[in-house]
Scaffold this motif. Structure first.
Motif, PDB file in Angstrom:
ATOM      1  N   ALA A  48       2.555   6.718   4.437  1.00 39.44           N
ATOM      2  CA  ALA A  48       3.505   7.753   4.022  1.00 39.44           C
ATOM      3  C   ALA A  48       3.540   7.877   2.505  1.00 39.44           C
ATOM      4  O   ALA A  48       3.598   8.989   1.949  1.00 39.44           O
ATOM      5  N   ARG A  49       3.527   6.747   1.822  1.00 38.94           N
ATOM      6  CA  ARG A  49       3.579   6.773   0.361  1.00 38.94           C
ATOM      7  C   ARG A  49       2.282   7.325  -0.229  1.00 38.94           C
ATOM      8  O   ARG A  49       2.303   7.997  -1.267  1.00 38.94           O
ATOM      9  N   LYS A  50       1.166   7.063   0.400  1.00 38.78           N
ATOM     10  CA  LYS A  50      -0.093   7.641  -0.073  1.00 38.78           C
ATOM     11  C   LYS A  50      -0.092   9.156   0.130  1.00 38.78           C
ATOM     12  O   LYS A  50      -0.585   9.911  -0.718  1.00 38.78           O
ATOM     13  N   TYR A  61       1.279  17.107 -10.517  1.00 32.82           N
ATOM     14  CA  TYR A  61       2.071  16.115 -11.225  1.00 32.82           C
ATOM     15  C   TYR A  61       1.255  14.915 -11.694  1.00 32.82           C
ATOM     16  O   TYR A  61       1.789  14.058 -12.401  1.00 32.82           O
ATOM     17  N   LEU A  62       0.005  14.829 -11.320  1.00 33.80           N
ATOM     18  CA  LEU A  62      -0.842  13.731 -11.781  1.00 33.80           C
ATOM     19  C   LEU A  62      -1.715  14.206 -12.939  1.00 33.80           C
ATOM     20  O   LEU A  62      -2.303  15.281 -12.882  1.00 33.80           O
ATOM     21  N   LYS A  97      -1.280   3.156 -11.576  1.00 34.75           N
ATOM     22  CA  LYS A  97      -2.250   2.567 -12.517  1.00 34.75           C
ATOM     23  C   LYS A  97      -3.436   3.487 -12.735  1.00 34.75           C
ATOM     24  O   LYS A  97      -4.054   3.477 -13.795  1.00 34.75           O
ATOM     25  N   GLY A  98      -3.795   4.265 -11.698  1.00 37.45           N
ATOM     26  CA  GLY A  98      -4.951   5.141 -11.833  1.00 37.45           C
ATOM     27  C   GLY A  98      -4.766   6.170 -12.926  1.00 37.45           C
ATOM     28  O   GLY A  98      -5.621   6.331 -13.805  1.00 37.45           O
ATOM     29  N   VAL A  99      -3.647   6.868 -12.895  1.00 38.14           N
ATOM     30  CA  VAL A  99      -3.356   7.882 -13.908  1.00 38.14           C
ATOM     31  C   VAL A  99      -3.120   7.233 -15.262  1.00 38.14           C
ATOM     32  O   VAL A  99      -3.542   7.762 -16.296  1.00 38.14           O
ATOM     33  N   GLY A 100      -2.453   6.070 -15.264  1.00 40.48           N
ATOM     34  CA  GLY A 100      -2.067   5.432 -16.513  1.00 40.48           C
ATOM     35  C   GLY A 100      -3.132   4.520 -17.081  1.00 40.48           C
ATOM     36  O   GLY A 100      -4.034   4.953 -17.809  1.00 40.48           O
ATOM     37  N   CYS A 101      -3.042   3.240 -16.736  1.00 44.26           N
ATOM     38  CA  CYS A 101      -3.916   2.230 -17.355  1.00 44.26           C
ATOM     39  C   CYS A 101      -5.396   2.579 -17.215  1.00 44.26           C
ATOM     40  O   CYS A 101      -6.146   2.575 -18.195  1.00 44.26           O
ATOM     41  N   ILE A 122      -8.922  10.235  -9.132  1.00 36.42           N
ATOM     42  CA  ILE A 122      -7.579   9.821  -9.548  1.00 36.42           C
ATOM     43  C   ILE A 122      -6.626  11.005  -9.492  1.00 36.42           C
ATOM     44  O   ILE A 122      -5.496  10.903  -8.992  1.00 36.42           O
ATOM     45  N   LEU A 123      -7.075  12.159  -9.999  1.00 38.77           N
ATOM     46  CA  LEU A 123      -6.213  13.341 -10.024  1.00 38.77           C
ATOM     47  C   LEU A 123      -5.871  13.842  -8.632  1.00 38.77           C
ATOM     48  O   LEU A 123      -4.861  14.532  -8.446  1.00 38.77           O
ATOM     49  N   LYS A 124      -6.693  13.503  -7.640  1.00 36.96           N
ATOM     50  CA  LYS A 124      -6.419  13.911  -6.256  1.00 36.96           C
ATOM     51  C   LYS A 124      -5.711  12.817  -5.455  1.00 36.96           C
ATOM     52  O   LYS A 124      -5.479  12.979  -4.255  1.00 36.96           O
ATOM     53  N   ALA A 125      -5.377  11.705  -6.121  1.00 35.54           N
ATOM     54  CA  ALA A 125      -4.716  10.570  -5.456  1.00 35.54           C
ATOM     55  C   ALA A 125      -5.552  10.060  -4.288  1.00 35.54           C
ATOM     56  O   ALA A 125      -5.015   9.687  -3.239  1.00 35.54           O
ATOM     57  N   GLU A 126      -6.857   9.999  -4.489  1.00 40.43           N
ATOM     58  CA  GLU A 126      -7.765   9.541  -3.439  1.00 40.43           C
ATOM     59  C   GLU A 126      -8.139   8.069  -3.576  1.00 40.43           C
ATOM     60  O   GLU A 126      -8.860   7.544  -2.723  1.00 40.43           O
ATOM     61  N   ILE A 127      -7.665   7.404  -4.614  1.00 41.92           N
ATOM     62  CA  ILE A 127      -8.179   6.070  -4.911  1.00 41.92           C
ATOM     63  C   ILE A 127      -7.049   5.209  -5.485  1.00 41.92           C
ATOM     64  O   ILE A 127      -6.212   5.686  -6.250  1.00 41.92           O
ATOM     65  N   GLU A 128      -7.023   3.933  -5.064  1.00 39.58           N
ATOM     66  CA  GLU A 128      -6.035   2.975  -5.561  1.00 39.58           C
ATOM     67  C   GLU A 128      -6.769   1.845  -6.292  1.00 39.58           C
ATOM     68  O   GLU A 128      -7.841   1.402  -5.868  1.00 39.58           O
TER      69      GLU A 128
END
Length: 396
Positions: A48-50, A61-62, A97-101, A122-128
């Motif tokens: 759900a959080r992903k 927003y990313l 961390k993906g967007v930031g560090c 990262i911009l698509k929130a496909e990776i942790e």
């Protein structure tokens, strides 16, 4: 310095709050928005959080502060701060961390290959990502790390152990610091690598801490990583790590959870039960509540100083250290005060139906100790302030 937000920033806050109100209607909203969750509330560690993070990505927003050439919006970094404040206020996962560090370091120092491979995902929130810094013999003294990266044909062979790696049990890629030059001074011989977490020679052992935060031991046994996955220049990893940690302290330790905790505690102590006098009516409790209220406002000002420094295109190293040191200690003082005021009932675990506030404060008492360690311990923050701000010697 002006700590007020301008019209555009206030409009952005309103927009994010309206989006979060929409999320409250999702069937799995209770898993996404968990303000009572003391541990790991910033992580996208469930389906759900992903999915929520993918919706953040879809809405743009990313990567708010990333340059447009890399798919970002080129907006000032304060917008990412404002976004994280609203996300943390409701206990939703932060932008991560993906967007930031990781993303910010790749933009500044990564090769074209690494940028093209990772930044769009990262911009698509496909990776942790998981950050592999701490080791059994290199905690606060990160430069003492021993994990070996030995030169082999077309790459490096990694051997060693990492400790307290948050996210390793669900991350896709490892952002790993290793020693590549054993003759150089300890700060000079470190390099950063990217490697997939699903390799058979990487072994992960989850550890549950006293605050119910899941962290991990990670063992690497002859793990190969190619030259293409060295981040930036060889042996300059210490510089990149320090830059990334400054960003982490800025974005991860938000102010709004402190404010929400204080509101919740004040309401709890002010409630009357069975016609008895409210706990907050006791003079010594009122005095301590007043003191904590002023301290929460002070924490807010320290966070605003970090934002101001960043808005002036400065790396807010000293301001972030002050803010992190003070705010994490204040979280502990709030939990201490709550248990002192609630008496024996305050010690009831969140699984007990009679626990006040569903056991929030007993859990907080255990969990807030961890915040004084993550992203640099309180001792590290004091050293940063002493050396970089007060010009005190390393040993005194």
């Amino acid at each position: 310095m002006d700590f007020d937000f301008d019209a555009d920033q206030k409009a952005f806050i309103k927009e994010v709050r309206e989006f979060l109100e929409d999320v409250r209607q999702w069937p799995d909203a209770a898993d996404i928005m968990c303000p009572e969750r003391e541990s790991d509330s910033i992580l996208a560690d469930t389906p759900a959080r992903k999915r929520f993070n993918r919706e953040l990505a879809r809405r743009g927003y990313l990567g708010l502060s990333w340059p447009r050439e890399y798919g970002g919006q080129g907006r000032p970094g304060i917008y990412e701060y404002l976004l994280n404040e609203e996300l943390s206020r409701v206990g939703a996962p932060l932008i991560g961390k993906g967007v930031g560090c990781v993303g910010q370091t790749l933009i500044r120092h990564g090769s074209d290959k690494l940028k093209s491979e990772f930044l769009p995902r990262i911009l698509k929130a496909e990776i942790e990502f998981a950050l592999g810094y701490t080791e059994p013999h290199a905690g606060s003294d990160l430069a003492a790390l021993r994990l070996r990266a030995d030169r082999v044909e077309n790459g490096w062979m990694l051997n060693g152990q990492k400790m307290f790696t948050t996210s390793a049990h669900f991350a896709d890629w490892y952002w790993l610091a290793a020693r590549t030059d054993f003759d150089a001074p300890k700060h000079k011989g470190i390099s950063l690598f990217l490697l997939p977490m699903d390799q058979p020679r990487i072994t992960i052992h989850p550890i549950e801490t006293m605050g119910e935060h899941v962290t991990n031991q990670v063992f690497l046994d002859n793990v190969f990583v190619g030259d293409d996955y060295v981040v930036g220049e060889l042996n300059k990893g210490w510089l990149y790590i320090c830059e990334a940690l400054d960003y982490e302290r800025f974005t991860f330790y938000t102010f709004s959870p402190l404010e929400e905790k204080l509101k919740a505690l004040r309401a709890l102590l002010s409630a009357k039960a069975d016609d008895r006098r409210a706990i907050a009516d006791r003079p010594h409790v009122r005095r301590r509540l007043a003191r904590l209220t002023s301290e929460v406002e002070l924490s807010k000002m320290l966070q605003r100083r970090v934002v101001h420094a960043a808005s002036q295109n400065r790396v807010p190293t000293i301001e972030a250290a002050m803010c992190k040191l003070y705010s994490t200690s204040l979280h502990q003082r709030l939990a201490d005060f709550a248990l002192d005021s609630l008496g024996l009932d305050g010690l009831l675990h969140k699984g007990d139906p009679k626990a006040p506030a569903v056991g929030k404060w007993e859990w907080s008492y255990r969990a807030t100790a961890l915040d004084t360690i993550g992203a640099g311990s309180s001792e590290v923050q004091r050293n940063i302030i002493a050396r970089r701000h007060l010009d005190l010697p390393l040993r005194f």
